[in-house]
Structure formats: structure tokens, C-alpha cells
Write a protein that holds these residues in place. Structure first.
Motif, PDB file in Angstrom:
ATOM      1  N   SER A 119     -13.466 -18.280   4.126  1.00 35.65           N
ATOM      2  CA  SER A 119     -12.384 -17.323   3.879  1.00 35.65           C
ATOM      3  C   SER A 119     -12.149 -16.429   5.099  1.00 35.65           C
ATOM      4  O   SER A 119     -11.006 -16.082   5.387  1.00 35.65           O
ATOM      5  N   SER A 132      -6.341 -18.505  -1.202  1.00 39.42           N
ATOM      6  CA  SER A 132      -5.514 -18.554  -2.397  1.00 39.42           C
ATOM      7  C   SER A 132      -4.719 -19.847  -2.468  1.00 39.42           C
ATOM      8  O   SER A 132      -4.026 -20.222  -1.523  1.00 39.42           O
ATOM      9  N   GLU A 155     -11.742  -7.013  -5.182  1.00 37.57           N
ATOM     10  CA  GLU A 155     -11.539  -8.439  -4.944  1.00 37.57           C
ATOM     11  C   GLU A 155     -12.392  -8.854  -3.756  1.00 37.57           C
ATOM     12  O   GLU A 155     -12.598  -8.077  -2.829  1.00 37.57           O
ATOM     13  N   ARG A 186     -10.086 -13.513  -0.631  1.00 33.53           N
ATOM     14  CA  ARG A 186      -9.253 -14.058  -1.694  1.00 33.53           C
ATOM     15  C   ARG A 186      -7.881 -14.478  -1.183  1.00 33.53           C
ATOM     16  O   ARG A 186      -7.375 -15.528  -1.541  1.00 33.53           O
ATOM     17  N   VAL A 187      -7.283 -13.687  -0.325  1.00 36.06           N
ATOM     18  CA  VAL A 187      -5.957 -14.014   0.188  1.00 36.06           C
ATOM     19  C   VAL A 187      -6.008 -15.260   1.062  1.00 36.06           C
ATOM     20  O   VAL A 187      -5.148 -16.119   0.979  1.00 36.06           O
ATOM     21  N   GLY A 192     -10.050 -17.371  -4.800  1.00 34.78           N
ATOM     22  CA  GLY A 192      -8.683 -17.839  -4.978  1.00 34.78           C
ATOM     23  C   GLY A 192      -8.517 -19.337  -4.828  1.00 34.78           C
ATOM     24  O   GLY A 192      -7.401 -19.837  -4.818  1.00 34.78           O
TER      25      GLY A 192
END
Length: 133
Positions: A128, A31, A23, A27-28, A56
Motif C-alpha cells: 500500500s 482500493s 482507516e 486504504r486509498v 481496500g
């Protein structure tokens, strides 16, 4: 890494190491967030959506006034995390409207040098990283 066995042309099995998909690091951090991309090239919107999805995030696109009313930007701004504008592929009117709207709503404005996928990818990566700090 996952091992997979393939048979070569002589009928012998040989192990092939296939990398497991990873990933993206941010992504977290992104999200469930929505971002707005104003301007750019229509042919790249699907690619930009995929890049945002990899992090995300949901990408909302506005063409900068070519077919969509520029006033629609004002209605979308309060619901997004940030706005990306490629400065080489956007009208002056749309860019000014976005910058003014972002100041009013407190939304982050991120100008991009150009409308390339790599420019957007770099900006998403930086966003991110900031979100995960």
C-alpha cells in the motif's frame, strides 16, 4: 476522539475518551484492487480476507493444489494486481506455476516468509505504501 459518559457504581457520571477508528494508511492506494493468495492455511483465509479488506483490496484465495486444480491459477493471474505465496505452506509445483505465470503476465510476485497473518499484514502495508507513492 469522542467523549462518552459512563455511570460508575456510585451513580456518578465520568467521561471516558473513546478512540475513533482510523482507516489503515494504505486504504486509498489499494482500493478496488484484487490480489491472489496461493497456499497458506485454510483456517486463516477469513482473517487474510479481512486484512486485505482493511486496505481496500479483494483477496482471492487458491489452496495451492490441495483441492483446487493448480491450472486454475493460470486463469486467475491476468485479473489480479499481485500474488502472495507463503513459502512454508505451498507445494513446489504451485509455487513454480505462480512464479512462471507472474513473469508471463507481468504480475507482481511477493513471496512471504511464512503463512502467518502478521507476515501478510506487513506485506500489505508495504504494498500500500508503494501504491501511494
Amino acid at each position: 476522539m469522542a467523549k462518552k459518559f459512563n455511570r460508575n457504581r456510585h451513580g456518578n457520571d465520568r467521561a471516558v475518551v473513546a478512540p475513533t477508528p482510523a482507516e489503515p494508511p494504505g486504504r486509498v492506494g489499494l482500493s478496488g484492487r484484487s490480489i491472489l493468495y496461493v497456499g497458506g492455511r485454510d483456517c486463516q483465509v477469513a482473517h487474510l480476507r479481512q486484512i486485505a479488506s482493511n486496505y481496500g483490496a479483494e483477496l482471492i484465495h487458491h489452496d495451492g493444489g490441495l483441492r483446487e486444480a493448480v491450472s486454475r491459477i493460470d486463469t486467475v493471474l491476468p485479473s489480479v494486481e499481485c500474488v502472495f505465496c507463503p513459502i512454508d505452506c505451498i507445494s513446489h509445483d504451485a509455487c513454480l506455476r505462480v512464479k512462471t505465470g507472474c513473469k508471463k503476465t507481468g504480475t507482481s510476485f511477493i513471496p512471504l516468509r511464512n503463512g502467518s497473518k502478521s507476515s501478510f499484514e506487513r506485506a500489505m502495508h508495504e504494498l500500500s505504501e508503494r501504491a501511494t507513492r
